[in-house]
Scaffold this motif. Structure first.
Motif, mmCIF file in Angstrom:
data_model
loop_
_atom_site.group_PDB
_atom_site.id
_atom_site.type_symbol
_atom_site.label_atom_id
_atom_site.label_comp_id
_atom_site.label_asym_id
_atom_site.label_seq_id
_atom_site.Cartn_x
_atom_site.Cartn_y
_atom_site.Cartn_z
ATOM 1 N N THR A 87 -27.249 44.215 -2.528
ATOM 2 C CA THR A 87 -26.537 44.890 -1.102
ATOM 3 C C THR A 87 -26.776 43.995 0.053
ATOM 4 N N VAL A 88 -25.711 44.603 0.177
ATOM 5 C CA VAL A 88 -25.873 44.153 1.884
ATOM 6 C C VAL A 88 -25.947 44.991 3.089
ATOM 7 N N VAL A 89 -27.762 44.625 4.210
ATOM 8 C CA VAL A 89 -27.875 44.892 4.557
ATOM 9 C C VAL A 89 -27.106 45.428 6.313
ATOM 10 N N LEU A 90 -26.875 46.308 7.131
ATOM 11 C CA LEU A 90 -25.678 46.598 8.020
ATOM 12 C C LEU A 90 -26.237 47.724 9.748
ATOM 13 N N PRO A 91 -26.478 47.514 10.471
ATOM 14 C CA PRO A 91 -26.864 47.987 11.468
ATOM 15 C C PRO A 91 -26.639 49.220 11.968
ATOM 16 N N GLU A 92 -27.105 50.031 11.312
ATOM 17 C CA GLU A 92 -26.266 51.955 11.816
ATOM 18 C C GLU A 92 -25.785 51.957 12.606
ATOM 19 N N ASN A 93 -25.651 51.219 13.946
ATOM 20 C CA ASN A 93 -25.615 51.873 15.464
ATOM 21 C C ASN A 93 -23.739 51.166 14.983
ATOM 22 N N ALA A 94 -23.564 50.463 14.640
ATOM 23 C CA ALA A 94 -22.524 49.631 14.252
ATOM 24 C C ALA A 94 -21.141 50.472 13.272
ATOM 25 N N LYS A 95 -21.527 51.773 12.520
ATOM 26 C CA LYS A 95 -20.866 51.791 11.364
ATOM 27 C C LYS A 95 -20.216 52.920 12.501
ATOM 28 N N ASP A 96 -19.751 53.477 13.514
ATOM 29 C CA ASP A 96 -19.096 53.877 13.959
ATOM 30 C C ASP A 96 -17.863 53.328 15.094
ATOM 31 N N ILE A 97 -18.293 52.490 14.947
ATOM 32 C CA ILE A 97 -17.861 51.260 16.068
ATOM 33 C C ILE A 97 -16.001 50.961 15.366
ATOM 34 N N GLN A 98 -15.969 51.074 16.609
ATOM 35 C CA GLN A 98 -13.889 50.818 15.804
ATOM 36 C C GLN A 98 -14.082 49.073 15.944
ATOM 37 N N ALA A 99 -13.318 48.501 15.820
ATOM 38 C CA ALA A 99 -13.478 47.116 15.183
ATOM 39 C C ALA A 99 -11.636 46.680 14.706
ATOM 40 N N THR A 100 -11.737 45.205 14.604
ATOM 41 C CA THR A 100 -10.424 44.795 14.384
ATOM 42 C C THR A 100 -10.427 43.497 14.203
ATOM 43 N N TRP B 150 -26.768 51.293 5.979
ATOM 44 C CA TRP B 150 -27.235 50.930 7.000
ATOM 45 C C TRP B 150 -28.813 51.349 7.282
ATOM 46 N N VAL B 151 -29.570 50.217 8.148
ATOM 47 C CA VAL B 151 -31.107 50.296 8.868
ATOM 48 C C VAL B 151 -30.357 50.130 10.231
ATOM 49 N N ASP B 152 -32.193 50.394 11.045
ATOM 50 C CA ASP B 152 -32.102 50.181 11.802
ATOM 51 C C ASP B 152 -31.835 48.871 12.801
#
Length: 335
Positions: free
Chosen positions: A182-195, A247-249
């Motif tokens: 599993t990969v760990v990712l920041p929760e607050n980036a989940k809904d951020i638009q990226a290109t 998705w973590v802190d």
């Protein structure tokens, strides 16, 4: 025939750019620390350190019509290393980054505010962070009397063994997927638009700028207009290579997912906060207009990721399992 020098030719974009230029009939000197990956009669590969001053002097004596510079310069190197190269050629292509943009304007275009000019974070403004050093290079070129340069600002660019997810690179995305981790990712980036743009498309855009009179003295955002949230992109990885995400802190993510966080904590923090947590929706109309390209001809993100991931060696995950971020993620997930 016109001669072009490509510095850092075997990197994510260079490996796609050199073949495009070769097919256009240019004579190309390809410079990198790696062995040649090109097989074209009009490409001469020179293995060498593009940061070495004496090596650079030899190159500048060859009177190139254009130079494409993928080298990442520290601020201290901009005047002694970058500037003489820019002054030695008819057209100098400076690789900057879309990370120079502040997140104040969405969609982002070439005239959008830059962090170096607008940030209230004085520590960042006075640092040698990637977003700041790239903007300083732009400022130096803009101060020159002649406009023999073009500034290229690529968005996140995926390529061979380059598969990004938030701030993570290939060893921690596809590498972990191959190991069933599993990969760990920041929760607050989940809904951020990226290109994220495919390197093959970026190469075509850069090739269309080289020796183009309409590009002289101009800055270009080199990117697709397609954008997705990081959560959606994580789902692409799950579908393509079965990469599972937790998705973590933010602080937990930085502690285990930021490169060299224990020694240089601000580097990973700034990349996350001042780039990946900005909505990165890019207006690419200027680069499309000057090159004659069309958005509908660009690689869709899902298809491009699937293509590049399919080229990843089967033993890649094993080869990177011992990298510090992978170990820290493993320890975090084992708690």
């Amino acid at each position: 025939m016109q001669k072009i020098l490509v510095l850092g030719s075997t990197g994510a974009m260079g490996r796609y750019l050199v073949p495009v230029l070769a097919e256009k009939g240019y004579i190309i000197d390809s410079v990198a620390l790696d062995e040649s990956i090109f097989d074209f009669p009009n490409v001469c590969h020179i293995k060498g350190d593009a940061r070495d001053m004496a090596f650079r002097r030899e190159l500048m004596q060859k009177n190139y019509d254009a130079i494409v510079d993928f080298v990442v310069y520290r601020t201290a190197d901009l005047i002694p290393l970058m500037l003489p190269m820019a002054q030695s050629t008819g057209h100098y292509i400076y690789l900057s980054s879309y990370r120079i943009y502040d997140g104040l304007e969405v969609p982002t275009k070439e005239t959008s505010p830059r962090l170096i000019d607008s940030t209230k974070d004085e520590l960042l403004r006075n640092s040698d962070d990637y977003s700041i050093q790239k903007a300083r290079g732009e400022n130096i070129l803009a101060s020159l009397g002649r406009k023999n340069w073009s500034v290229i600002r690529p968005a996140v660019t995926y390529s061979h063994l380059r598969y990004q997810l938030v701030t993570l690179e290939a060893p921690y995305t596809v590498g972990r997927a191959q190991l069933g981790k599993t990969v760990v990712l920041p929760e607050n980036a989940k809904d951020i638009q990226a290109t994220m743009s495919w390197a093959g498309d970026a190469a075509q855009m850069i090739a269309g700028v080289i020796l183009n009179d309409k590009a002289l003295g101009e800055c270009f955002t080199v990117a697709t207009a397609e954008h997705h949230t990081w959560g959606e992109i994580a789902e692409y990885y799950r579908d393509i290579c079965n990469l599972k995400a937790l998705w973590v802190d933010q602080e937990d993510y930085l502690a285990c997912g930021a490169n060299n966080y224990e020694n240089f904590p601000m580097v990973g923090r700034w990349q996350l906060i001042y780039d990946r947590l900005f909505h990165r929706v890019m207006d690419n109309s200027k680069i499309l207009a000057v090159t004659g390209m069309k958005q509908e001809d660009l690689m869709p993100l899902y298809d491009g990721l699937k293509y590049e991931i399919s080229r990843c060696p089967a033993d890649f995950g094993e080869s990177v399992a011992g990298y510090p971020i992978n170990i820290r993620m493993d320890n975090y997930l084992a708690k």
